[in-house]
Design an enzyme around this catalytic site. Structure first.
Site, mmCIF file in Angstrom:
data_model
loop_
_atom_site.group_PDB
_atom_site.id
_atom_site.type_symbol
_atom_site.label_atom_id
_atom_site.label_comp_id
_atom_site.label_asym_id
_atom_site.label_seq_id
_atom_site.Cartn_x
_atom_site.Cartn_y
_atom_site.Cartn_z
ATOM 1 N N CYS A 8 0.881 -1.179 0.000
ATOM 2 C CA CYS A 8 0.000 0.000 0.000
ATOM 3 C C CYS A 8 0.913 1.221 0.000
ATOM 4 O O CYS A 8 2.101 1.120 0.231
ATOM 5 C CB CYS A 8 -0.856 0.023 1.258
ATOM 6 S SG CYS A 8 -1.916 -1.396 1.433
ATOM 7 N N ARG A 43 1.831 1.570 -5.934
ATOM 8 C CA ARG A 43 1.918 0.569 -4.855
ATOM 9 C C ARG A 43 0.553 -0.030 -4.528
ATOM 10 O O ARG A 43 0.441 -0.986 -3.767
ATOM 11 C CB ARG A 43 2.510 1.200 -3.587
ATOM 12 C CG ARG A 43 3.914 1.747 -3.718
ATOM 13 C CD ARG A 43 4.366 2.423 -2.442
ATOM 14 N NE ARG A 43 4.402 1.478 -1.351
ATOM 15 C CZ ARG A 43 5.467 0.707 -1.079
ATOM 16 N NH1 ARG A 43 6.552 0.792 -1.823
ATOM 17 N NH2 ARG A 43 5.457 -0.148 -0.088
ATOM 18 N N TRP A 92 -3.648 -1.545 -1.382
ATOM 19 C CA TRP A 92 -3.585 -2.770 -2.181
ATOM 20 C C TRP A 92 -4.120 -3.834 -1.244
ATOM 21 O O TRP A 92 -3.425 -4.285 -0.329
ATOM 22 C CB TRP A 92 -2.156 -3.068 -2.607
ATOM 23 C CG TRP A 92 -2.066 -4.307 -3.441
ATOM 24 C CD1 TRP A 92 -1.717 -5.564 -3.031
ATOM 25 C CD2 TRP A 92 -2.373 -4.433 -4.819
ATOM 26 N NE1 TRP A 92 -1.781 -6.444 -4.065
ATOM 27 C CE2 TRP A 92 -2.190 -5.794 -5.186
ATOM 28 C CE3 TRP A 92 -2.787 -3.555 -5.800
ATOM 29 C CZ2 TRP A 92 -2.403 -6.267 -6.464
ATOM 30 C CZ3 TRP A 92 -2.990 -4.036 -7.090
ATOM 31 C CH2 TRP A 92 -2.802 -5.359 -7.413
ATOM 32 N N ASN A 137 0.498 -0.343 6.148
ATOM 33 C CA ASN A 137 0.928 -1.126 4.996
ATOM 34 C C ASN A 137 1.554 -2.395 5.549
ATOM 35 O O ASN A 137 2.471 -2.328 6.370
ATOM 36 C CB ASN A 137 1.959 -0.348 4.166
ATOM 37 C CG ASN A 137 2.554 -1.246 3.059
ATOM 38 O OD1 ASN A 137 1.887 -2.149 2.579
ATOM 39 N ND2 ASN A 137 3.801 -1.006 2.710
ATOM 40 N N GLY A 138 1.036 -3.564 5.158
ATOM 41 C CA GLY A 138 1.610 -4.830 5.633
ATOM 42 C C GLY A 138 0.507 -5.822 5.919
ATOM 43 O O GLY A 138 -0.626 -5.670 5.478
ATOM 44 N N GLU A 194 7.588 -21.272 -19.540
ATOM 45 C CA GLU A 194 7.527 -19.897 -19.005
ATOM 46 C C GLU A 194 8.713 -19.084 -19.497
ATOM 47 O O GLU A 194 8.564 -17.919 -19.887
ATOM 48 C CB GLU A 194 7.470 -19.945 -17.481
ATOM 49 C CG GLU A 194 7.528 -18.606 -16.785
ATOM 50 C CD GLU A 194 6.405 -17.635 -17.180
ATOM 51 O OE1 GLU A 194 5.434 -18.065 -17.852
ATOM 52 O OE2 GLU A 194 6.514 -16.447 -16.836
ATOM 53 N N LYS A 236 8.432 -15.617 -21.709
ATOM 54 C CA LYS A 236 9.093 -14.365 -21.284
ATOM 55 C C LYS A 236 9.910 -13.797 -22.432
ATOM 56 O O LYS A 236 9.827 -12.626 -22.769
ATOM 57 C CB LYS A 236 10.001 -14.618 -20.071
ATOM 58 C CG LYS A 236 9.276 -14.864 -18.771
ATOM 59 C CD LYS A 236 8.656 -13.647 -18.128
ATOM 60 C CE LYS A 236 7.251 -13.349 -18.462
ATOM 61 N NZ LYS A 236 6.177 -14.271 -18.229
ATOM 62 N N GLU A 281 7.731 -12.600 -25.534
ATOM 63 C CA GLU A 281 6.781 -11.487 -25.353
ATOM 64 C C GLU A 281 7.472 -10.153 -25.110
ATOM 65 O O GLU A 281 6.856 -9.114 -25.288
ATOM 66 C CB GLU A 281 5.776 -11.786 -24.259
ATOM 67 C CG GLU A 281 6.297 -11.766 -22.842
ATOM 68 C CD GLU A 281 5.160 -11.917 -21.821
ATOM 69 O OE1 GLU A 281 4.060 -11.391 -22.039
ATOM 70 O OE2 GLU A 281 5.392 -12.587 -20.809
ATOM 71 N N HIS A 287 11.628 -35.632 -31.275
ATOM 72 C CA HIS A 287 10.417 -35.857 -32.084
ATOM 73 C C HIS A 287 10.134 -34.672 -32.985
ATOM 74 O O HIS A 287 8.979 -34.403 -33.315
ATOM 75 C CB HIS A 287 9.237 -36.161 -31.163
ATOM 76 C CG HIS A 287 9.465 -37.337 -30.291
ATOM 77 N ND1 HIS A 287 9.328 -38.634 -30.725
ATOM 78 C CD2 HIS A 287 9.908 -37.422 -29.009
ATOM 79 C CE1 HIS A 287 9.634 -39.468 -29.764
ATOM 80 N NE2 HIS A 287 9.988 -38.757 -28.699
ATOM 81 N N LYS A 321 -1.660 -5.733 -19.988
ATOM 82 C CA LYS A 321 -1.387 -6.409 -18.718
ATOM 83 C C LYS A 321 -2.528 -7.344 -18.353
ATOM 84 O O LYS A 321 -2.324 -8.382 -17.760
ATOM 85 C CB LYS A 321 -1.181 -5.384 -17.593
ATOM 86 C CG LYS A 321 -0.817 -5.993 -16.246
ATOM 87 C CD LYS A 321 0.458 -6.805 -16.319
ATOM 88 C CE LYS A 321 0.773 -7.544 -15.048
ATOM 89 N NZ LYS A 321 1.863 -8.537 -15.201
HETATM 90 C C1 AGP Z 1 2.590 -13.298 -19.076
HETATM 91 O O1 AGP Z 1 3.849 -12.669 -18.914
HETATM 92 C C2 AGP Z 1 1.606 -12.433 -19.823
HETATM 93 N N1 AGP Z 1 1.504 -11.142 -19.278
HETATM 94 C C3 AGP Z 1 0.258 -13.125 -20.024
HETATM 95 O O2 AGP Z 1 0.489 -14.373 -20.612
HETATM 96 C C4 AGP Z 1 -0.559 -13.361 -18.732
HETATM 97 O O3 AGP Z 1 0.065 -14.324 -17.921
HETATM 98 C C5 AGP Z 1 -1.956 -13.880 -19.149
HETATM 99 O O4 AGP Z 1 -2.584 -12.893 -19.926
HETATM 100 C C6 AGP Z 1 -2.842 -14.234 -17.944
HETATM 101 O O5 AGP Z 1 -3.077 -13.083 -17.190
HETATM 102 P P1 AGP Z 1 -3.718 -13.251 -15.710
HETATM 103 O O6 AGP Z 1 -2.738 -14.036 -14.896
HETATM 104 O O7 AGP Z 1 -3.893 -11.851 -15.218
HETATM 105 O O8 AGP Z 1 -5.029 -13.981 -15.862
#
Ligand code: AGP
Length: 614
Positions: free
Chosen positions: A2, A27, A74, A100-101, A487, A491, A494, A510, A609
């Site tokens: 927060c 935050r 938050w 905050n905490g 993963e 990373k 993207e 394969h 996001k």
């Molecule tokens: C991952 O780095 C991306 N930002 C994206 O794949 C993300 O994980 C996906 O859109 C799911 O989002 P969420 O966890 O908010 O549901």
């Protein structure tokens, strides 16, 4: 996380607090509030929403006064709404407090205070503090600072708090433990308080960083006094701030993504806080307590998510099947929602989402709920749509994740899944007692091991520089490290726009092995564990075709270091906990390659996001 601000001085506090809260919205931003000590006592205004919503809520009400506190939230305990917004006020209206905490022992403290006749208006852990301080001050006759100190002796958890008291005009009392607090020493006796220096730097560069256990008294007449945990006065050490405002919001890092990668020791610790109790050898997940038996009896667990959350779910499959011996199916939410899946009433569905707003995951939940399954959520945003649509769930407590590429949310999600799987396995007796206790010790040690992995950044950056022009990359892993390979590949692609794929290492033969050439970097998670020898063979197959291998290895490994082109060492840990460590160098590698390629790391092209549309 927060955002906290405070001010004592000769100027009107309200505009200073509002500007300070704006600086701290990164935050947390689900509710905001202020308390001003005016001539007629405390004026408190708070509401759900952002700082701009708070200004609309205040809507011209006179907020005159030169002492005040402010908070942007938050949420960790209690939905984002007006009542749960800070500041929280004592029953008699004397005190207002912001925090905050996480107060880990707020439940027993709340029960005790209720038994003494205190009435609670919010669902927050924070409200316990304001009644506890008020109770001590009325019963012990102590002053504000001493009442705060005595109250905090009963508190377990993390806190940065500021209290204002209408009976102690011209004064603020602050205290911190594990959550940050910075004091600004302004001109003419002005004193500022904030969670970090961003709201302070425009007023003064002379700051005091409070230490854990300290209590600070900010008084318009007497200035700043600081006491340590033994209640001894100590001379505050004033530092001159060097870094600029813009850098401050990122905690001195160049991008939010790097800041969030470095926050992982804290965010993993926070996701375990109040849940993993080593002394008692117990795991308590309050949010799903009412459904524990149903999970223990489950014949099947379905995990739904998208992107990184789906990768966390893939780790969850290995965890639940190893520790709880419950069959798990992991589904892309977008596929699950349209393929008319078979869903049984005794199915447990775990929906994983950082934002809690992903449209496909929401739709998958609706479908499963409509067919009678029990839906549990693992979300990072309290009160988000997914959190509200599930029957129960656990929040990851990772704090706001600003970078579009998910990092600390992934490790927090995996931590929660690990806690759940271990808790269910222990309840079912599918993990023996000694192994269970050993695993708890190992899990508790993970944040410190992540700190150690972060020290490989310079080496990772050096490797990234060698391969930053690569056109393709292949990520390989077996067992628990297969989802980590997925993963790592996500990373890289993207944020650097390099095409990358993750594969089970054995699958290389394969098809993907046809891709191997002298240009392509092959990133292999080759830590000691069940399939180590097999992965070593896979590395040899790549090398035999002149491929370039970047290996993530266990500290002290010599075999892989002999054959790989580059080896990045991570501390030894049980297979099940390798994802929490091995993902970190992959996050750093993608970050540095993207930066060197001039990409917009925090806002990559075409991405959002939170994908709130199909
Ligand atoms: C991952 O780095 C991306 N930002 C994206 O794949 C993300 O994980 C996906 O859109 C799911 O989002 P969420 O966890 O908010 O549901």
């Amino acid at each position: 996380m927060c955002g906290i601000v405070g001010y004592v001085g000769s100027k009107q506090a309200y505009p200073l607090l509002i500007n300070g809260l704006r600086r701290l919205e990164y935050r947390g931003y689900d509710s905001a509030g202020v308390a001003i000590l005016g001539t007629d006592g405390l004026i408190v205004s708070k509401c759900k929403g952002r700082v701009s919503d708070l200004e609309a809520h205040v809507n011209g009400t006179p907020m005159a006064g030169t002492v005040g506190i402010g908070h942007t939230r938050w949420a960790t305990h209690g939905e984002p709404n007006d009542v749960n917004a800070h500041p929280h006020v004592s029953t008699n209206g004397d005190l207002a407090l912001i925090h905050n905490g996480i107060i880990e022992n707020y439940a027993p403290l709340k029960e005790e205070l209720i038994s003494r006749g205190y009435k609670f208006s919010s669902e927050t852990d924070t409200e316990v503090l304001v009644h506890l301080i008020d109770d001590i001050r009325r019963n012990e006759g102590t002053d504000l600072a001493e009442s705060v100190r005595l109250a905090l002796e009963n508190v377990v958890g993390a806190y940065a708090i500021v209290v204002v008291d209408r009976n102690t005009p011209g004064t603020l009392v602050a205290a911190r433990k594990s959550s940050p607090l910075v004091i600004g020493i302004g001109e003419g006796g002005d004193l500022f308080l904030a969670s970090d220096a961003t709201p302070i730097v425009e007023h003064t560069r002379n700051v005091v960083y409070m230490e854990d256990g300290e209590i600070a008294i900010l008084d318009r007449e007497q200035g700043l006094r600081v006491r340590n945990i033994k209640n001894q006065e100590k001379r505050p050490s004033i530092q001159a701030l060097e870094i600029q405002l813009e850098a401050l919001e990122k905690g001195g890092f160049e991008h939010f993504m790097l800041k969030e990668i470095y926050e992982q020791p804290r965010s993993i610790r926070d996701s375990m806080r109040g849940r993993l109790n080593l002394a008692q050898g117990s795991i308590v997940l309050g949010g799903i307590k009412d459904y524990e038996q149903r999970i223990v009896n489950a014949k099947r667990i379905l995990i739904v998510g998208c992107g990184t959350s789906w990768h966390a779910g893939m780790v969850g499959e290995y965890l639940f099947e190893e520790f709880a011996r419950i069959p798990v199916e992991v589904e892309y939410a977008s596929e699950f929602r349209y393929r008319n899946p078979v869903i049984n009433e005794d199915d447990i569905v775990i929906a994983i989402s950082q934002s809690g707003e992903t449209a496909d995951t929401l739709a998958a939940i609706e479908l499963a709920k409509g067919r009678g399954a029990t839906i549990l959520g693992i979300c990072n945003v309290v009160g988000s749509s997914i959190a509200r649509q599930t029957h129960a769930g656990s929040y990851t407590h990772a704090g706001p994740e600003i970078g579009v590429a998910s990092t600390k949310a992934f490790t927090a999600q995996v931590t929660l899944l690990t806690l759940m799987a271990l808790m269910v396995g222990q309840r079912k007796g599918t993990i023996d007692g000694a192994r269970y206790r050993q695993l708890l010790l190992e899990l508790e040690a993970i944040p410190a091991k992540v700190e150690k992995v972060l020290k490989t950044e310079a080496q990772v950056k050096y490797i990234g520089d060698i391969y930053k022009e690569a056109r393709n990359a292949l990520y390989l892993g077996r067992g628990y490290s297969f989802p980590v390979a997925l993963e790592g590949a996500l990373k890289l692609k993207e944020i650097s726009y390099i095409h990358a794929e993750g594969y089970p290492a054995a699958e290389m033969k394969h098809g993907p092995i046809a891709l191997i050439d002298e240009e392509m970097p092959v990133i292999v998670i080759a830590t000691h564990g069940a399939s180590y020898e097999k992965v070593v063979s896979n590395i040899q197959e790549v090398k035999a075709r002149k491929g370039k291998v970047i290996a993530i290895v266990t500290e002290g490994d010599t075999t892989v270091k002999e054959i790989a082109d580059h080896s990045i060492e991570i501390p030894a840990s049980p297979d099940a906990f390798v994802p929490l460590l091995a993902v970190v160098p992959l996050q750093l590698l993608s970050y540095h390659m993207a930066v060197m390629r001039g990409c917009n790391v925090d806002q990559p092209r075409n991405l959002a996001k939170s994908v709130t549309v199909e």
